[in-house]
Design a protein around this motif. Sequence first.
Motif, PDB file in Angstrom:
ATOM      1  N   VAL A   1     -38.330  70.099  65.568  1.00 12.75           N
ATOM      2  CA  VAL A   1     -38.555  71.385  64.925  1.00 12.75           C
ATOM      3  C   VAL A   1     -37.416  72.321  65.311  1.00 12.75           C
ATOM      4  N   ALA A   2     -36.955  73.082  64.339  1.00 11.76           N
ATOM      5  CA  ALA A   2     -35.881  74.057  64.574  1.00 11.76           C
ATOM      6  C   ALA A   2     -35.875  75.041  63.407  1.00 11.76           C
TER       7      ALA A   2
ATOM      8  N   GLU B   1     -24.300  74.456  75.716  1.00 11.70           N
ATOM      9  CA  GLU B   1     -23.067  73.724  75.991  1.00 11.70           C
ATOM     10  C   GLU B   1     -23.312  72.272  76.393  1.00 11.70           C
ATOM     11  N   HIS B   2     -24.552  71.887  76.557  1.00 11.10           N
ATOM     12  CA  HIS B   2     -24.867  70.517  76.966  1.00 11.10           C
ATOM     13  C   HIS B   2     -24.399  69.517  75.903  1.00 11.10           C
ATOM     14  N   PRO B   3     -24.046  68.309  76.312  1.00 14.26           N
ATOM     15  CA  PRO B   3     -23.875  67.242  75.332  1.00 14.26           C
ATOM     16  C   PRO B   3     -25.222  66.966  74.649  1.00 14.26           C
ATOM     17  N   VAL B   4     -25.195  66.909  73.321  1.00 17.73           N
ATOM     18  CA  VAL B   4     -26.426  66.720  72.550  1.00 17.73           C
ATOM     19  C   VAL B   4     -26.219  65.571  71.573  1.00 17.73           C
ATOM     20  N   LEU B   5     -27.170  64.640  71.558  1.00 11.05           N
ATOM     21  CA  LEU B   5     -27.182  63.545  70.596  1.00 11.05           C
ATOM     22  C   LEU B   5     -28.363  63.752  69.657  1.00 11.05           C
ATOM     23  N   LEU B   6     -28.078  63.842  68.370  1.00  8.31           N
ATOM     24  CA  LEU B   6     -29.110  63.993  67.348  1.00  8.31           C
ATOM     25  C   LEU B   6     -29.321  62.646  66.663  1.00  8.31           C
ATOM     26  N   LEU B   7     -30.508  62.083  66.793  1.00  7.73           N
ATOM     27  CA  LEU B   7     -30.863  60.813  66.162  1.00  7.73           C
ATOM     28  C   LEU B   7     -31.918  61.121  65.099  1.00  7.73           C
ATOM     29  N   TRP B   8     -31.560  60.992  63.835  1.00  4.13           N
ATOM     30  CA  TRP B   8     -32.390  61.581  62.778  1.00  4.13           C
ATOM     31  C   TRP B   8     -32.732  60.577  61.686  1.00  4.13           C
TER      32      TRP B   8
ATOM     33  N   LEU C   1     -24.467  73.471  67.407  1.00  4.99           N
ATOM     34  CA  LEU C   1     -24.426  72.994  68.792  1.00  4.99           C
ATOM     35  C   LEU C   1     -23.032  72.422  69.028  1.00  4.99           C
ATOM     36  N   SER C   2     -22.244  73.111  69.817  1.00  6.75           N
ATOM     37  CA  SER C   2     -20.805  72.850  69.887  1.00  6.75           C
ATOM     38  C   SER C   2     -20.457  71.464  70.419  1.00  6.75           C
ATOM     39  N   ASN C   3     -21.330  70.877  71.222  1.00  3.92           N
ATOM     40  CA  ASN C   3     -21.027  69.595  71.859  1.00  3.92           C
ATOM     41  C   ASN C   3     -22.029  68.543  71.395  1.00  3.92           C
ATOM     42  N   SER C   4     -22.217  68.445  70.081  1.00  2.93           N
ATOM     43  CA  SER C   4     -23.257  67.569  69.548  1.00  2.93           C
ATOM     44  C   SER C   4     -22.704  66.516  68.602  1.00  2.93           C
ATOM     45  N   THR C   5     -23.471  65.426  68.476  1.00  5.14           N
ATOM     46  CA  THR C   5     -23.144  64.316  67.584  1.00  5.14           C
ATOM     47  C   THR C   5     -24.399  63.942  66.816  1.00  5.14           C
ATOM     48  N   LEU C   6     -24.240  63.658  65.533  1.00  6.04           N
ATOM     49  CA  LEU C   6     -25.374  63.285  64.691  1.00  6.04           C
ATOM     50  C   LEU C   6     -25.256  61.822  64.269  1.00  6.04           C
ATOM     51  N   VAL C   7     -26.355  61.080  64.475  1.00  7.73           N
ATOM     52  CA  VAL C   7     -26.480  59.720  63.972  1.00  7.73           C
ATOM     53  C   VAL C   7     -27.639  59.711  62.984  1.00  7.73           C
ATOM     54  N   ARG C   8     -27.346  59.310  61.753  1.00  6.42           N
ATOM     55  CA  ARG C   8     -28.353  59.278  60.688  1.00  6.42           C
ATOM     56  C   ARG C   8     -28.913  57.862  60.547  1.00  6.42           C
ATOM     57  N   TYR C   9     -30.222  57.777  60.344  1.00  4.13           N
ATOM     58  CA  TYR C   9     -30.859  56.497  60.045  1.00  4.13           C
ATOM     59  C   TYR C   9     -31.432  56.591  58.638  1.00  4.13           C
ATOM     60  N   GLU C  10     -30.734  55.962  57.697  1.00  2.00           N
ATOM     61  CA  GLU C  10     -31.088  56.105  56.291  1.00  2.00           C
ATOM     62  C   GLU C  10     -32.411  55.438  55.954  1.00  2.00           C
TER      63      GLU C  10
ATOM     64  N   ALA D   1     -30.768  68.711  60.741  1.00  2.00           N
ATOM     65  CA  ALA D   1     -29.838  68.065  61.667  1.00  2.00           C
ATOM     66  C   ALA D   1     -28.398  68.449  61.367  1.00  2.00           C
ATOM     67  N   GLU D   2     -28.057  68.513  60.086  1.00  2.00           N
ATOM     68  CA  GLU D   2     -26.691  68.874  59.697  1.00  2.00           C
ATOM     69  C   GLU D   2     -26.362  70.306  60.107  1.00  2.00           C
ATOM     70  N   ARG D   3     -27.337  71.167  60.064  1.00  2.00           N
ATOM     71  CA  ARG D   3     -27.113  72.542  60.516  1.00  2.00           C
ATOM     72  C   ARG D   3     -26.982  72.586  62.040  1.00  2.00           C
ATOM     73  N   LEU D   4     -27.834  71.841  62.728  1.00  2.00           N
ATOM     74  CA  LEU D   4     -27.782  71.818  64.194  1.00  2.00           C
ATOM     75  C   LEU D   4     -26.441  71.296  64.706  1.00  2.00           C
ATOM     76  N   VAL D   5     -25.915  70.253  64.071  1.00  2.00           N
ATOM     77  CA  VAL D   5     -24.678  69.660  64.568  1.00  2.00           C
ATOM     78  C   VAL D   5     -23.501  70.616  64.388  1.00  2.00           C
ATOM     79  N   LYS D   6     -23.634  71.543  63.460  1.00  2.00           N
ATOM     80  CA  LYS D   6     -22.596  72.565  63.290  1.00  2.00           C
ATOM     81  C   LYS D   6     -22.715  73.664  64.338  1.00  2.00           C
TER      82      LYS D   6
END
Length: 232
Positions: free
Chosen positions: A87-88, A175-182, A201-210, A194-199
């Motif tokens: 949730v966000a 500033e924490h490293p953040v991994l988004l698994l969505w 959160l400065s130190n984040s990465t998004l992995v999408r599961y289609e 998730a796409e908004r969060l990755v923009k």
Amino acid sequence: MYQSVIPEFEEEYRVIAPDLLGYGWSDQRDQFDRSLHVQANMVIRLMDELGLEQVNLVAHDIAGGVGLNLALNKPERINKLVFSNIVAYDSWPIDAMLKMGHPSRKNDSLEELESFLTSAYKDMFIQQDQLTDTFLEGIMAPYLHEEGQLSLVRNASALNTNETTALTPKLPNIEHPVLLLWGAKDIFQPIETAERLVKELSNSTLVRYEQASRWVPQEVLKEFSAEIKQFI
């Protein structure tokens, strides 16, 4: 929620899986605050009790709001963050929980509650074969009795979008490293979140599961676990 995930980690890591207050097998008594900031305080008090100065935090769904709260208000207690379909912003509560949160739902029969929950969970899976009887029975069991039913109604009524919208302007401060698994097929917490969060959160990465929806830890267990191991 993590019953299949924990065995993937327990040989290499200490794994602690607390229930949120009012959820699962935690205290279900009535008349206490279940808001996100109280849940965050619970996590810190648990860490203090266990002597944990810092943890890697994995959070799904509502717990993601707790994780965002911790990252902003207790940043020194968190090392890295993993968020899956959290949730966000103003993306919640979802319709099912809004319906469950009406006080009159405490008068439903347990059969009506079980039917409602079964239907709701089926809507949260793309890979229906992963919605096993063990998973479904286990995740509903805490609520299919009188005290549990009332607790679920109280949990749902406590969900408040203002708690995350208030965090929105502060998100770039994380500033924490953040991994988004969505799970990209989630209609409730959509991939756009998730796409908004990755923009932001400065130190984040998004992995999408289609080919996953809401229940990423269950639908793509091996991929989910492998990404977390690599990240931490």
